[in-house]
Design a protein around this motif. Structure first.
Motif, PDB file in Angstrom:
ATOM      1  N   VAL A  84      -9.103 -11.644   1.341  1.00 16.90           N
ATOM      2  CA  VAL A  84      -7.993 -11.180   0.489  1.00 16.90           C
ATOM      3  C   VAL A  84      -7.317 -12.391  -0.165  1.00 16.90           C
ATOM      4  N   LYS A  85      -7.124 -13.457   0.621  1.00 18.36           N
ATOM      5  CA  LYS A  85      -6.534 -14.685   0.040  1.00 18.36           C
ATOM      6  C   LYS A  85      -7.420 -15.210  -1.093  1.00 18.36           C
ATOM      7  N   SER A  86      -8.741 -15.205  -0.858  1.00 19.23           N
ATOM      8  CA  SER A  86      -9.676 -15.697  -1.881  1.00 19.23           C
ATOM      9  C   SER A  86      -9.639 -14.829  -3.131  1.00 19.23           C
ATOM     10  N   LEU A  87      -9.478 -13.508  -2.951  1.00 19.99           N
ATOM     11  CA  LEU A  87      -9.394 -12.599  -4.109  1.00 19.99           C
ATOM     12  C   LEU A  87      -8.207 -12.987  -5.002  1.00 19.99           C
ATOM     13  N   MET A  88      -7.074 -13.251  -4.364  1.00 18.83           N
ATOM     14  CA  MET A  88      -5.869 -13.606  -5.141  1.00 18.83           C
ATOM     15  C   MET A  88      -6.069 -14.977  -5.807  1.00 18.83           C
ATOM     16  N   ASP A  89      -6.622 -15.934  -5.037  1.00 24.20           N
ATOM     17  CA  ASP A  89      -6.878 -17.280  -5.597  1.00 24.20           C
ATOM     18  C   ASP A  89      -7.821 -17.201  -6.792  1.00 24.20           C
ATOM     19  N   ALA A  90      -8.912 -16.446  -6.626  1.00 25.61           N
ATOM     20  CA  ALA A  90      -9.916 -16.352  -7.692  1.00 25.61           C
ATOM     21  C   ALA A  90      -9.298 -15.756  -8.955  1.00 25.61           C
ATOM     22  N   THR A  91      -8.417 -14.778  -8.778  1.00 25.83           N
ATOM     23  CA  THR A  91      -7.787 -14.127  -9.942  1.00 25.83           C
ATOM     24  C   THR A  91      -6.862 -15.098 -10.667  1.00 25.83           C
ATOM     25  N   VAL A  92      -6.048 -15.815  -9.891  1.00 27.37           N
ATOM     26  CA  VAL A  92      -5.113 -16.775 -10.513  1.00 27.37           C
ATOM     27  C   VAL A  92      -5.900 -17.911 -11.174  1.00 27.37           C
ATOM     28  N   GLN A  93      -6.965 -18.348 -10.479  1.00 27.31           N
ATOM     29  CA  GLN A  93      -7.769 -19.441 -11.059  1.00 27.31           C
ATOM     30  C   GLN A  93      -8.385 -19.019 -12.384  1.00 27.31           C
ATOM     31  N   HIS A  94      -8.913 -17.814 -12.437  1.00 26.64           N
ATOM     32  CA  HIS A  94      -9.652 -17.411 -13.628  1.00 26.64           C
ATOM     33  C   HIS A  94      -8.746 -16.918 -14.753  1.00 26.64           C
ATOM     34  N   TYR A  95      -7.761 -16.094 -14.410  1.00 26.64           N
ATOM     35  CA  TYR A  95      -6.935 -15.484 -15.462  1.00 26.64           C
ATOM     36  C   TYR A  95      -5.516 -16.052 -15.519  1.00 26.64           C
ATOM     37  N   GLY A  96      -5.177 -16.914 -14.557  1.00 30.94           N
ATOM     38  CA  GLY A  96      -3.884 -17.613 -14.625  1.00 30.94           C
ATOM     39  C   GLY A  96      -2.706 -16.887 -14.020  1.00 30.94           C
ATOM     40  N   LYS A  97      -2.871 -15.642 -13.592  1.00 30.97           N
ATOM     41  CA  LYS A  97      -1.727 -14.894 -13.038  1.00 30.97           C
ATOM     42  C   LYS A  97      -2.188 -13.571 -12.431  1.00 30.97           C
ATOM     43  N   ILE A  98      -1.274 -12.865 -11.782  1.00 30.31           N
ATOM     44  CA  ILE A  98      -1.534 -11.489 -11.305  1.00 30.31           C
ATOM     45  C   ILE A  98      -0.303 -10.655 -11.685  1.00 30.31           C
ATOM     46  N   ASP A  99      -0.429  -9.866 -12.741  1.00 28.89           N
ATOM     47  CA  ASP A  99       0.704  -9.013 -13.126  1.00 28.89           C
ATOM     48  C   ASP A  99       0.754  -7.740 -12.292  1.00 28.89           C
ATOM     49  N   TYR A 100      -0.427  -7.159 -12.060  1.00 34.11           N
ATOM     50  CA  TYR A 100      -0.492  -5.849 -11.408  1.00 34.11           C
ATOM     51  C   TYR A 100      -1.484  -5.858 -10.248  1.00 34.11           C
ATOM     52  N   LEU A 101      -1.116  -5.134  -9.198  1.00 34.52           N
ATOM     53  CA  LEU A 101      -2.049  -4.899  -8.089  1.00 34.52           C
ATOM     54  C   LEU A 101      -2.109  -3.397  -7.843  1.00 34.52           C
ATOM     55  N   VAL A 102      -3.314  -2.846  -7.866  1.00 38.55           N
ATOM     56  CA  VAL A 102      -3.483  -1.427  -7.535  1.00 38.55           C
ATOM     57  C   VAL A 102      -4.302  -1.349  -6.251  1.00 38.55           C
ATOM     58  N   ASN A 103      -3.651  -0.944  -5.163  1.00 36.32           N
ATOM     59  CA  ASN A 103      -4.328  -0.824  -3.871  1.00 36.32           C
ATOM     60  C   ASN A 103      -4.948   0.562  -3.766  1.00 36.32           C
ATOM     61  N   ASN A 104      -6.195   0.621  -4.219  1.00 32.49           N
ATOM     62  CA  ASN A 104      -6.911   1.903  -4.227  1.00 32.49           C
ATOM     63  C   ASN A 104      -8.027   1.939  -3.173  1.00 32.49           C
ATOM     64  N   GLY A 105      -8.486   0.765  -2.744  1.00 34.14           N
ATOM     65  CA  GLY A 105      -9.616   0.701  -1.797  1.00 34.14           C
ATOM     66  C   GLY A 105      -9.234   1.342  -0.467  1.00 34.14           C
ATOM     67  N   GLY A 106     -10.081   2.210   0.021  1.00 35.29           N
ATOM     68  CA  GLY A 106      -9.810   2.850   1.308  1.00 35.29           C
ATOM     69  C   GLY A 106     -11.030   3.617   1.749  1.00 35.29           C
ATOM     70  N   GLY A 107     -10.980   4.153   2.941  1.00 33.35           N
ATOM     71  CA  GLY A 107     -12.126   4.925   3.422  1.00 33.35           C
ATOM     72  C   GLY A 107     -11.796   5.651   4.708  1.00 33.35           C
ATOM     73  N   GLN A 108     -12.477   6.755   4.936  1.00 31.27           N
ATOM     74  CA  GLN A 108     -12.274   7.558   6.137  1.00 31.27           C
ATOM     75  C   GLN A 108     -13.503   8.427   6.346  1.00 31.27           C
ATOM     76  N   PHE A 109     -13.509   9.139   7.444  1.00 33.78           N
ATOM     77  CA  PHE A 109     -14.601  10.077   7.728  1.00 33.78           C
ATOM     78  C   PHE A 109     -13.963  11.303   8.374  1.00 33.78           C
ATOM     79  N   PRO A 110     -14.522  12.506   8.127  1.00 32.52           N
ATOM     80  CA  PRO A 110     -13.913  13.705   8.697  1.00 32.52           C
ATOM     81  C   PRO A 110     -14.117  13.790  10.203  1.00 32.52           C
ATOM     82  N   SER A 111     -13.038  14.003  10.931  1.00 37.89           N
ATOM     83  CA  SER A 111     -13.147  14.201  12.383  1.00 37.89           C
ATOM     84  C   SER A 111     -11.859  14.818  12.910  1.00 37.89           C
ATOM     85  N   LEU A 112     -12.002  15.701  13.895  1.00 34.79           N
ATOM     86  CA  LEU A 112     -10.809  16.198  14.581  1.00 34.79           C
ATOM     87  C   LEU A 112     -10.203  15.053  15.377  1.00 34.79           C
TER      88      LEU A 112
END
Ligand code: ADE
Length: 300
Positions: A84-112
């Protein structure tokens, strides 16, 4: 490939930079595509690099000519702090900033609940709650804490509990609360943070994850809108919350569910109970038996 469009004005997000986790498929892809259409530079992040690269290539072809938009993929397991740290670093390095973060990644499986093993429980909590927390914290540490920004967390319709999905419902309810705390702690840093809670939304990638093809259609009778939602309807809500139109909105959750949270639970009715025995979870048990396979499929 369907043509992308948006109700928002062209160029709304020109020269803005966004990270969308899980941005290569389903709801995340719709969000990424609309942001690109509106001129944003988008970093899509998830664990499967091959799928991400393919999605990024396809999305690049759809960017309107002369647009400031651009898309890049970064492999990132949101459960891994260093990644996660590398993701933020890579974004700032390449595009110079992070204006928006959309936390959409997730996962689950059906179970009682009664059948969820600790490993499965921990995996779902780590992905949906801890992963979101790590992304928020590192976006703050690496950029937004000093420069401001906007965060949107995608949660689920768990307001009345969520039979057969208790682990992810608990994690997403926690994310809703995390959103409120962050909105207070980070208001002085000019950060707004909100959640979007989709109802039953059809996407091909979600459908591929369900063992039971009826999962979606069972929901419709209890949705006041009498139809499933579309990924574009979630994307529009996210773009609204990221935009200056929502400049005075923070710590809030926007339900995009065709009214279902006000009505019954989509796809579920309380079964008759006679003593402890005559309880027939026919459909859910069918799902439950497949839950181990589901878990493998979702690579949790
Ligand atoms: N989408 C689902 N699980 C994920 C994870 N662990 N990291 C990034 N994106 C994901």
């Amino acid at each position: 490939m369907a043509a992308i469009s948006s109700v928002f004005r062209s160029g709304l997000f020109s020269n803005k930079v966004a990270i969308v986790t899980g941005g290569g498929s389903g709801i995340g892809r719709a969000i990424s595509q609309e942001l690109l259409f509106l001129g944003c530079k988008v970093v899509i992040a998830s664990r499967n690099l091959d799928k991400l690269q393919k999605a990024a290539q396809e999305m690049k072809l759809q960017i309107p000519k002369k647009s400031t938009a651009d898309v890049r993929e970064v492999k990132c397991n949101i459960r891994n702090e260093d990644e996660v740290k590398s993701l933020m670093d890579a974004t700032v390095q390449h595009y110079g900033k992070i204006d928006y973060l959309v936390n959409n990644g997730g996962g689950q499986f059906p179970s009682l609940l009664a059948d969820i093993k600790l490993k499965g429980w921990n995996a779902v909590i780590e992905t949906n709650l801890t992963g979101t927390f790590l992304c928020c914290r590192e976006a703050y540490q690496k950029w937004m804490g000093e420069h401001g920004g906007v965060i949107v967390n995608i949660i689920v319709d768990m307001w009345k509990g969520f039979p057969v999905m208790g682990h992810t419902a608990a994690a997403r309810a926690a994310v809703e609360n995390l959103t409120k705390t962050a909105s207070l702690e980070w208001a002085p840093n000019h950060i707004r943070i909100n959640s979007v809670a989709p109802g039953t939304i059809y996407s091909d990638s979600a459908a591929a994850n369900y063992a039971d093809p009826e999962t979606f259609s069972r929901a419709i009778p209890n949705v006041p809108a009498k139809r499933l939602g579309k990924v574009e309807e979630i994307s529009a809500a996210v773009c609204f919350l990221l935009s200056p139109a929502a400049a005075y909105i923070t710590g809030e959750t926007l339900k995009v569910d065709g009214g279902s949270s006000l009505h019954g639970f989509p796809g579920f009715s309380v079964p008759d109970h006679e003593g402890f025995k005559a309880y027939d979870w026919e459909t859910d048990i069918k799902e439950r038996k497949k839950s181990e396979t589901e878990m493998e499929k979702s690579k949790l």
